[in-house]
Design an enzyme around this catalytic site. Structure first.
Site, short mmCIF file in Angstrom:
data_model
loop_
_atom_site.label_atom_id
_atom_site.label_comp_id
_atom_site.label_asym_id
_atom_site.label_seq_id
_atom_site.Cartn_x
_atom_site.Cartn_y
_atom_site.Cartn_z
N HIS A 151 -6.40 -5.50 -43.08
CA HIS A 151 -7.01 -6.22 -44.20
C HIS A 151 -8.49 -6.45 -43.91
CE1 HIS A 151 -6.80 -9.80 -41.72
NE2 HIS A 151 -5.47 -9.76 -41.68
N CYS A 191 7.03 -19.27 -33.63
CA CYS A 191 6.58 -18.71 -34.91
C CYS A 191 6.36 -17.22 -34.71
CB CYS A 191 5.29 -19.36 -35.39
SG CYS A 191 4.58 -18.48 -36.80
N CYS A 201 2.71 -15.93 -35.64
CA CYS A 201 1.70 -16.07 -34.57
C CYS A 201 2.18 -15.41 -33.30
CB CYS A 201 1.47 -17.53 -34.19
SG CYS A 201 1.01 -18.64 -35.48
N CYS A 260 4.49 -23.79 -39.75
CA CYS A 260 3.35 -23.32 -38.98
C CYS A 260 2.15 -23.30 -39.94
CB CYS A 260 3.62 -21.90 -38.46
SG CYS A 260 2.10 -21.02 -38.07
N HIS A 267 0.89 -19.65 -40.88
CA HIS A 267 1.73 -18.74 -41.66
C HIS A 267 2.55 -19.43 -42.74
CE1 HIS A 267 0.64 -16.40 -38.12
NE2 HIS A 267 0.60 -15.40 -38.98
N LYS A 314 -0.74 -10.94 -45.39
CA LYS A 314 0.33 -10.33 -46.15
C LYS A 314 1.21 -11.41 -46.74
CE LYS A 314 3.74 -6.76 -45.73
NZ LYS A 314 4.95 -6.68 -44.92
O1 ME8 Z 1 -3.91 -12.00 -33.68
N1 ME8 Z 1 -10.46 -13.21 -41.42
O2 ME8 Z 1 -3.57 -9.81 -34.37
P1 ME8 Z 1 -3.89 -9.94 -35.93
C1 ME8 Z 1 -11.04 -12.82 -40.26
N2 ME8 Z 1 -2.50 -9.18 -32.13
N3 ME8 Z 1 -10.36 -12.48 -39.17
C2 ME8 Z 1 -9.03 -12.55 -39.23
C3 ME8 Z 1 -8.34 -12.93 -40.40
C4 ME8 Z 1 -9.13 -13.28 -41.53
N4 ME8 Z 1 -8.60 -13.64 -42.67
N5 ME8 Z 1 -7.01 -12.88 -40.15
C5 ME8 Z 1 -6.89 -12.47 -38.86
C6 ME8 Z 1 -3.55 -10.85 -33.48
N6 ME8 Z 1 -8.10 -12.28 -38.31
C7 ME8 Z 1 -3.15 -10.42 -32.08
C8 ME8 Z 1 -4.39 -10.38 -31.22
S1 ME8 Z 1 -5.64 -9.89 -28.91
C9 ME8 Z 1 -5.19 -9.67 -27.31
C10 ME8 Z 1 -4.13 -9.99 -29.79
C11 ME8 Z 1 -8.42 -11.87 -36.94
O3 ME8 Z 1 -3.70 -8.57 -36.47
C12 ME8 Z 1 -7.57 -12.56 -35.90
O4 ME8 Z 1 -8.02 -13.87 -35.64
O5 ME8 Z 1 -3.15 -11.06 -36.53
C13 ME8 Z 1 -7.72 -11.62 -34.73
O6 ME8 Z 1 -8.93 -11.87 -34.05
C14 ME8 Z 1 -7.76 -10.26 -35.41
O7 ME8 Z 1 -8.12 -10.50 -36.78
C15 ME8 Z 1 -6.42 -9.54 -35.36
O8 ME8 Z 1 -5.44 -10.33 -35.96
#
Ligand code: ME8
Length: 500
Positions: A17, A125, A128, A142, A145, A295
């Site tokens: 996204h 959760c 997360c 949570c 989410h 999502k």
């Molecule tokens: O957190 N705006 O994965 P992820 C900006 N797999 N950034 C966002 C966002 C938004 N609306 N939503 C999510 C994970 N992010 C883990 C990370 S690292 C060792 C493991 C950011 O796919 C989120 O904070 O949910 C994270 O930095 C990245 O996108 C991936 O999010």
């Protein structure tokens, strides 16, 4: 002389996204800026594949997990291309080398006595992929989410996080460990007020994930393996890259996973005898009309679609200019179009195109002797000061103020050009006209360098039109004189009509 920058690795339970796009662009701006300064950069991004939520999503789609994950990883890889992300490597946590290194580190921490077997009873959760307590919930859900977490009761392995409390507090007290400072203060007050419980680092009875090396009934908790990607991608412990690039200079992450990076990750590293990273750079969340993009909340917006409608540079510029580091920001096509039209087109592109096309027309495509009168001297001083400030803004990850001052240099260029009226001057004093155009062309060169980390396609086009290659930061100090230019072309066009 080396710089290591990473993004978080993304879950692949759905397509990327615009929040994912935002994070990659920030990290890319950093990587490109450091290369521009002449540093040797390693820029890592990738995907977090061993999560329960990935296998749950695959189940819902009726596709075997590996196949599902492979399919979605493709979209994340494509996104890096679409956005001109200059990553040096893309790590997937289902790769054999990552699995081995995660198991090695788990074993190392276990052998040290920092992992012990116990019993977990509490909440989890899946969104997360995190263990929650009653205190974390809002109305029983949570807050990230908006779903109630699942109760969990199982035999489990625990990491002695509590043992590292004082060391982590010390790290957090350094002003550069977590940026911006509000995000550092949040972590400091949480760690000081919390008793900092040991962390459950295993899940029992799952059929997706990395086995615990000494006990195949358990999988390594996905966050424990995911964080390790930052060193497994460098071939820890003996790899040349690990020796050259660790510790990381900047882990770029979203605010929701700050605790994992600022508290849990350094504790894991210290336990394993590895140096902690230098900086955790925390950005805010992107919303669409004030709604978080996810999502589950149904406000998906596909960055690939946006780039199809506009340009990668447009979106990159919007991210860097619109959203202050660490704060949330709202995406709207209207704001994007306004920024493109009022700033990139009216200021930057207009000035560059006018200058370069006038040089084609009135100066035989040559940058000749540069005007060096009183006016020019005064302007050069102003520009030099701004360049110094811009450099500092980039180093401080303050891209918004960097752009503000770049636009001011664009204003200087536009006023100078307009004030000299080269279309009149060419008739009365063609020699002076050429000097004025040469002075303007040098501002064009500076703008290309200054904007290169943010809008690399634009910078590449200007370089080409100036008949130059691979400009560096140090070229800001080198005047361009007696030099043939290429053919001028419009750099950005106005976005017209209804935007959606
Ligand atoms: O957190 N705006 O994965 P992820 C900006 N797999 N950034 C966002 C966002 C938004 N609306 N939503 C999510 C994970 N992010 C883990 C990370 S690292 C060792 C493991 C950011 O796919 C989120 O904070 O949910 C994270 O930095 C990245 O996108 C991936 O999010």
């Amino acid at each position: 002389m080396r710089f290591y920058v990473t993004t978080a690795i993304d879950y692949v339970n759905a397509k990327p996204h615009i929040g994912h796009a935002y994070e990659k662009v920030i990290a890319d701006i950093i990587a490109r800026f450091q290369r521009l300064r002449g540093k040797k950069v390693f820029f890592l991004t990738g995907t977090d594949e061993n999560a329960q939520k990935n296998s749950q999503a695959a189940k819902e789609a009726g596709i075997p997990t590996k196949k599902f994950v492979d399919r979605n990883v493709k979209y994340f890889k494509e996104l890096t291309g679409i956005l001109n992300i200059s990553n040096d490597h893309f790590i997937r946590t289902t790769e054999e080398s990552h699995i081995k290194i995660s198991q090695n580190i788990f074993k190392k921490v276990l052998d040290k006595g920092d992992i012990y077997k116990g019993f977990y009873q509490g909440l989890y959760c899946e969104g997360c992929e995190s263990y929650l307590t009653e205190k974390d919930l809002v109305d029983g859900k949570c807050p990230e989410h908006q779903k109630p977490p699942k109760p969990l009761k199982e035999e489990a392995y625990f990491f002695k996080l509590s043992k590292y409390k004082d060391q982590i507090i010390k790290l957090l007290e350094s002003p550069t460990f977590v940026i911006p400072k509000e995000k550092r203060n949040e972590m400091l007050s949480r760690i000081k007020s919390d008793e900092l419980k040991d962390l459950c680092v295993s899940r029992k009875g799952l059929n997706w994930g990395i086995d615990i090396p000494v006990d195949k009934k358990h999988k390594i908790y996905v966050w424990f393996d995911a964080l390790i990607n930052y060193v497994s991608a460098l071939d820890y412990p003996d790899g040349k890259k690990f020796k050259e690039f660790w510790p990381a200079d900047a882990h770029v992450i979203g605010k929701g996973i700050n605790w994992f990076h600022s508290v849990i990750w350094p504790a894991m590293l210290i336990s394993a005898g590895i140096k902690p990273p230098r900086t955790i750079l925390v950005h805010g969340y992107l919303t669409v009309n004030g709604q978080k993009i996810s999502k589950s909340l149904g406000a998906q917006i596909d960055p690939a679609e946006i780039v199809k409608r506009y340009e990668a540079d447009h979106l990159r510029y919007f991210f860097a200019k619109e959203i202050p580091m660490g704060e949330d920001g709202d995406f709207s096509s209207k704001n994007l179009a306004d920024r493109v039209n009022n700033e990139l087109v009216a200021n930057i592109s207009n000035f560059c195109y006018r200058t370069l096309s006038f040089i084609n027309r009135y100066s035989e495509s040559r940058i000749g002797k540069i005007a060096r009168g009183e006016w020019e001297k005064k302007l050069l001083k102003e520009i030099e000061k701004k360049i110094e400030n811009i450099h500092k803004c980039y180093l401080d990850y303050n891209f918004r103020d960097a752009i503000k001052q770049i636009l001011e240099i664009g204003d200087i260029g536009n006023r100078y050009f307009q004030g000299n009226e080269p279309w009149v001057l060419i008739k009365n004093d063609p020699g002076k006209c050429k000097e004025v155009l040469a002075f303007s062309a040098n501002i064009v060169k500076d703008l290309a360098i200054l904007l290169k980390p943010i809008i690399p396609e634009f910078a590449g086009k200007v370089e080409k039109q100036l008949n130059l290659k691979d400009l560096k930061w140090r070229d800001l100090k080198k005047p361009l004189e007696n030099h043939r230019t290429g053919k001028a072309k419009i750099l950005f066009r106005k976005i017209e009509g209804k935007v959606s």
